[in-house]
Design a protein around this motif. Structure first.
Motif, PDB file in Angstrom:
ATOM      1  N   CYS A 234      -7.247 -11.093  10.608  1.00 30.70           N
ATOM      2  CA  CYS A 234      -6.348  -9.937  10.612  1.00 30.70           C
ATOM      3  C   CYS A 234      -7.089  -8.766   9.981  1.00 30.70           C
ATOM      4  CB  CYS A 234      -5.073 -10.247   9.833  1.00 30.70           C
ATOM      5  SG  CYS A 234      -4.162 -11.694  10.445  1.00 30.70           S
ATOM      6  N   ILE A 235      -7.287  -7.701  10.775  1.00 31.54           N
ATOM      7  CA  ILE A 235      -8.077  -6.546  10.349  1.00 31.54           C
ATOM      8  C   ILE A 235      -7.200  -5.308  10.325  1.00 31.54           C
ATOM      9  CG2 ILE A 235     -10.079  -5.097  10.885  1.00 31.54           C
ATOM     10  CD1 ILE A 235     -11.131  -7.533  12.548  1.00 31.54           C
ATOM     11  N   CYS A 236      -7.213  -4.571   9.221  1.00 29.20           N
ATOM     12  CA  CYS A 236      -6.461  -3.319   9.097  1.00 29.20           C
ATOM     13  C   CYS A 236      -7.350  -2.231   8.511  1.00 29.20           C
ATOM     14  CB  CYS A 236      -5.244  -3.501   8.196  1.00 29.20           C
ATOM     15  SG  CYS A 236      -4.012  -4.629   8.859  1.00 29.20           S
ATOM     16  N   VAL A 237      -7.183  -1.014   9.018  1.00 26.83           N
ATOM     17  CA  VAL A 237      -7.857   0.168   8.472  1.00 26.83           C
ATOM     18  C   VAL A 237      -6.794   1.119   7.959  1.00 26.83           C
ATOM     19  CG1 VAL A 237      -9.337   2.146   8.958  1.00 26.83           C
ATOM     20  CG2 VAL A 237      -9.823  -0.073  10.029  1.00 26.83           C
ATOM     21  N   LEU A 238      -6.945   1.560   6.710  1.00 22.33           N
ATOM     22  CA  LEU A 238      -5.998   2.441   6.059  1.00 22.33           C
ATOM     23  C   LEU A 238      -6.601   3.816   5.831  1.00 22.33           C
ATOM     24  CD1 LEU A 238      -4.780  -0.061   3.312  1.00 22.33           C
ATOM     25  CD2 LEU A 238      -3.716   0.372   5.529  1.00 22.33           C
ATOM     26  N   ASP A 239      -5.722   4.795   5.575  1.00 23.91           N
ATOM     27  CA  ASP A 239      -6.192   6.152   5.278  1.00 23.91           C
ATOM     28  C   ASP A 239      -7.086   6.184   4.040  1.00 23.91           C
ATOM     29  OD1 ASP A 239      -5.174   7.595   7.334  1.00 23.91           O
ATOM     30  OD2 ASP A 239      -3.340   8.196   6.321  1.00 23.91           O
ATOM     31  N   CYS A 240      -6.640   5.490   3.026  1.00 27.18           N
ATOM     32  CA  CYS A 240      -7.299   5.561   1.722  1.00 27.18           C
ATOM     33  C   CYS A 240      -7.705   4.163   1.264  1.00 27.18           C
ATOM     34  CB  CYS A 240      -6.372   6.200   0.681  1.00 27.18           C
ATOM     35  SG  CYS A 240      -5.697   7.793   1.172  1.00 27.18           S
ATOM     36  N   ARG A 241      -8.378   4.091   0.147  1.00 32.05           N
ATOM     37  CA  ARG A 241      -8.790   2.823  -0.408  1.00 32.05           C
ATOM     38  C   ARG A 241      -7.561   1.981  -0.735  1.00 32.05           C
ATOM     39  NH1 ARG A 241     -13.385   1.073  -3.217  1.00 32.05           N
ATOM     40  NH2 ARG A 241     -14.227   3.190  -3.218  1.00 32.05           N
ATOM     41  N   PRO A 242      -7.542   0.703  -0.340  1.00 35.28           N
ATOM     42  CA  PRO A 242      -6.394  -0.155  -0.659  1.00 35.28           C
ATOM     43  C   PRO A 242      -6.158  -0.243  -2.155  1.00 35.28           C
ATOM     44  CG  PRO A 242      -7.802  -1.192   0.982  1.00 35.28           C
ATOM     45  CD  PRO A 242      -8.534   0.016   0.489  1.00 35.28           C
ATOM     46  N   THR A 243      -4.883  -0.362  -2.529  1.00 35.83           N
ATOM     47  CA  THR A 243      -4.532  -0.398  -3.951  1.00 35.83           C
ATOM     48  C   THR A 243      -4.531  -1.813  -4.521  1.00 35.83           C
ATOM     49  OG1 THR A 243      -2.182  -0.485  -3.357  1.00 35.83           O
ATOM     50  CG2 THR A 243      -3.134   1.679  -3.774  1.00 35.83           C
TER      51      THR A 243
ATOM     52  N   GLN B  69       0.843  -1.199   0.000  1.00 30.09           N
ATOM     53  CA  GLN B  69       0.000   0.000   0.000  1.00 30.09           C
ATOM     54  C   GLN B  69       0.882   1.254   0.000  1.00 30.09           C
ATOM     55  OE1 GLN B  69      -3.270  -0.618  -0.385  1.00 30.09           O
ATOM     56  NE2 GLN B  69      -2.612  -2.762  -0.302  1.00 30.09           N
ATOM     57  N   PHE B  70       1.414   1.579  -1.149  1.00 30.02           N
ATOM     58  CA  PHE B  70       2.286   2.745  -1.252  1.00 30.02           C
ATOM     59  C   PHE B  70       1.483   4.029  -1.012  1.00 30.02           C
ATOM     60  CE2 PHE B  70       4.029  -0.490  -4.195  1.00 30.02           C
ATOM     61  CZ  PHE B  70       5.189  -0.764  -3.496  1.00 30.02           C
ATOM     62  N   PHE B  71       2.082   4.967  -0.274  1.00 29.04           N
ATOM     63  CA  PHE B  71       1.458   6.254   0.040  1.00 29.04           C
ATOM     64  C   PHE B  71       0.127   6.083   0.771  1.00 29.04           C
ATOM     65  CE2 PHE B  71       3.605   6.523  -4.145  1.00 29.04           C
ATOM     66  CZ  PHE B  71       4.734   7.223  -3.732  1.00 29.04           C
ATOM     67  N   ASN B  72       0.027   5.041   1.581  1.00 31.00           N
ATOM     68  CA  ASN B  72      -1.193   4.773   2.333  1.00 31.00           C
ATOM     69  C   ASN B  72      -0.795   4.424   3.753  1.00 31.00           C
ATOM     70  OD1 ASN B  72      -3.905   4.435   2.800  1.00 31.00           O
ATOM     71  ND2 ASN B  72      -4.211   2.914   1.193  1.00 31.00           N
ATOM     72  N   ASN B  73      -1.334   5.136   4.739  1.00 30.90           N
ATOM     73  CA  ASN B  73      -0.929   4.952   6.123  1.00 30.90           C
ATOM     74  C   ASN B  73      -1.854   3.986   6.860  1.00 30.90           C
ATOM     75  OD1 ASN B  73       1.246   6.830   6.027  1.00 30.90           O
ATOM     76  ND2 ASN B  73      -0.233   8.513   6.137  1.00 30.90           N
ATOM     77  N   LEU B  74      -1.256   3.130   7.690  1.00 32.81           N
ATOM     78  CA  LEU B  74      -2.014   2.202   8.510  1.00 32.81           C
ATOM     79  C   LEU B  74      -2.522   2.925   9.752  1.00 32.81           C
ATOM     80  CD1 LEU B  74      -2.860  -0.776   9.114  1.00 32.81           C
ATOM     81  CD2 LEU B  74      -0.663  -1.017  10.301  1.00 32.81           C
ATOM     82  N   ARG B  75      -3.827   2.890   9.986  1.00 31.98           N
ATOM     83  CA  ARG B  75      -4.427   3.568  11.129  1.00 31.98           C
ATOM     84  C   ARG B  75      -4.865   2.616  12.241  1.00 31.98           C
ATOM     85  NH1 ARG B  75      -2.468   8.465  11.238  1.00 31.98           N
ATOM     86  NH2 ARG B  75      -2.918   9.699   9.367  1.00 31.98           N
ATOM     87  N   PHE B  76      -5.143   1.373  11.870  1.00 37.72           N
ATOM     88  CA  PHE B  76      -5.676   0.435  12.858  1.00 37.72           C
ATOM     89  C   PHE B  76      -5.319  -0.976  12.418  1.00 37.72           C
ATOM     90  CE2 PHE B  76      -8.979  -2.570  14.151  1.00 37.72           C
ATOM     91  CZ  PHE B  76      -9.173  -2.283  15.482  1.00 37.72           C
ATOM     92  N   ARG B  77      -4.890  -1.793  13.376  1.00 41.04           N
ATOM     93  CA  ARG B  77      -4.625  -3.201  13.079  1.00 41.04           C
ATOM     94  C   ARG B  77      -4.946  -4.042  14.298  1.00 41.04           C
ATOM     95  NH1 ARG B  77       0.578  -6.343  10.399  1.00 41.04           N
ATOM     96  NH2 ARG B  77      -0.083  -8.436  11.010  1.00 41.04           N
TER      97      ARG B  77
END
Length: 322
Positions: free
Chosen positions: A206-215, A183-191
């Protein structure tokens, strides 16, 4: 047993069935070595295997433990040689087209092991050549889904020879790490990585929330070793649990599933003896009780995590309410 077509995919499926049955008979830690030899034969050696089912298959014993992939391999190969070490005995079985032989003697080994060497019949399997990466993708999947398994793949057809170890003691956490890394240029907010047993089923989520839509692909689920391409009860229950948790944590019932999906990376698996599927394929689970149970579990775990990390909770909730 249906292995598919007659090219590398069919051979890959047949190998996959064999590995899956070895895994089903694995002890606490099992090592499976797979060699692709220069003469186009394939050798599989498994250490740390309960050899009972293998012997039952060779002796045609009337039992519930049976290797269904083994007769397929023997029938679709030019030759096959099998060595089963079960101290104090070692058993041999050889097949060369329609010629079969077997023998037994005293084993020099202290541990149970199985060796299977076979050469796929080139009159059956066509266009099987530059296939190493295709096979390795399957080996990697089995190692990710079975944390007690080491798979060593070696290609002896090339110079220099290639060798790869697939061993993931943290299971699907390794896969989600890989997906996050893409996930380039995408920050991990929650895991949050979860492991649990509910009734007859064990789960890894395994659950992750990112800033933007995953690529790249964002939702991946498995039942035993089969990928659930169309999802079903497992993914539906997890998603409902995620949405419920963030709604309760924020006091905002307007948080929508569609909004959560835009920021979500998720990998999950369930293991058990029997599953109910939608339709005739293994692409979607149809198990209402599982959906309900996993929803409550995921919701409770996320809520507890957010309560213990209030600053994190505020940041993640802000993503879903913008």
């Amino acid at each position: 047993m249906f292995v598919g077509n007659r090219n590398v995919q069919g051979l890959n499926n047949m190998l996959g069935y064999m590995i899956e049955e070895l895994i089903e008979n694995a002890n606490s830690l099992t090592e499976i070595a797979i060699d692709f030899n220069a003469d186009d034969s394939i050798k599989i050696k498994a250490i740390g295997i309960d050899t009972n089912a293998f012997i039952n298959t060779l002796t045609d014993a009337d039992t519930n433990t049976f290797f269904f992939a083994l007769p397929a391999i023997i029938g679709l190969s030019q030759f096959a040689e099998i060595i089963v070490n079960r101290p104090p005995l070692v058993l041999w079985f050889k097949s060369n087209q329609d010629d079969y032989s077997s023998a037994a003697s005293t084993s020099q080994s202290e541990t149970d092991s199985i060796e299977l060497c076979f050469k796929p019949d080139n009159n059956i399997f066509e266009n099987v050549g530059n296939d190493y990466e295709i096979f390795n993708a399957v080996f990697k999947k089995y190692a990710l889904l079975n944390r007690n398994i080491k798979i060593i793949s070696q290609d002896k057809r090339t110079s220099p020879e290639q060798s790869i170890l697939f061993y993931y003691p943290n299971g699907l956490s390794h896969l989600i790490d890989y997906k996050i890394g893409r996930q380039f240029f995408n920050n991990l907010r929650f895991r949050l990585d979860l492991n649990t047993i509910i009734g007859e089923y064990s789960y890894q989520i395994c659950i992750c929330v990112l800033d933007c839509r995953p690529t790249s692909s964002c939702l991946t689920t498995f039942a035993n070793n089969d990928e659930l391409i169309h999802g079903g009860s497992l993914i539906d229950g997890i998603l409902s649990g995620i949405v419920t948790a963030f709604r309760k944590a924020s006091g905002n019932n307007k948080i929508k599933k569609k909004k959560v999906l835009k920021h979500l990376l998720l990998v999950a698996s369930v293991k058990g003896k029997s599953f109910g599927y939608t339709g005739g394929s293994k692409t979607a689970l149809n198990m209402p009780d599982m959906k309900k149970e996993i929803k409550h579990f995921v919701s409770a775990e996320i809520q507890s995590h957010l309560i213990n990390n209030p600053t994190l909770a505020e940041k993640v909730i802000a993503i879903f309410t913008v």
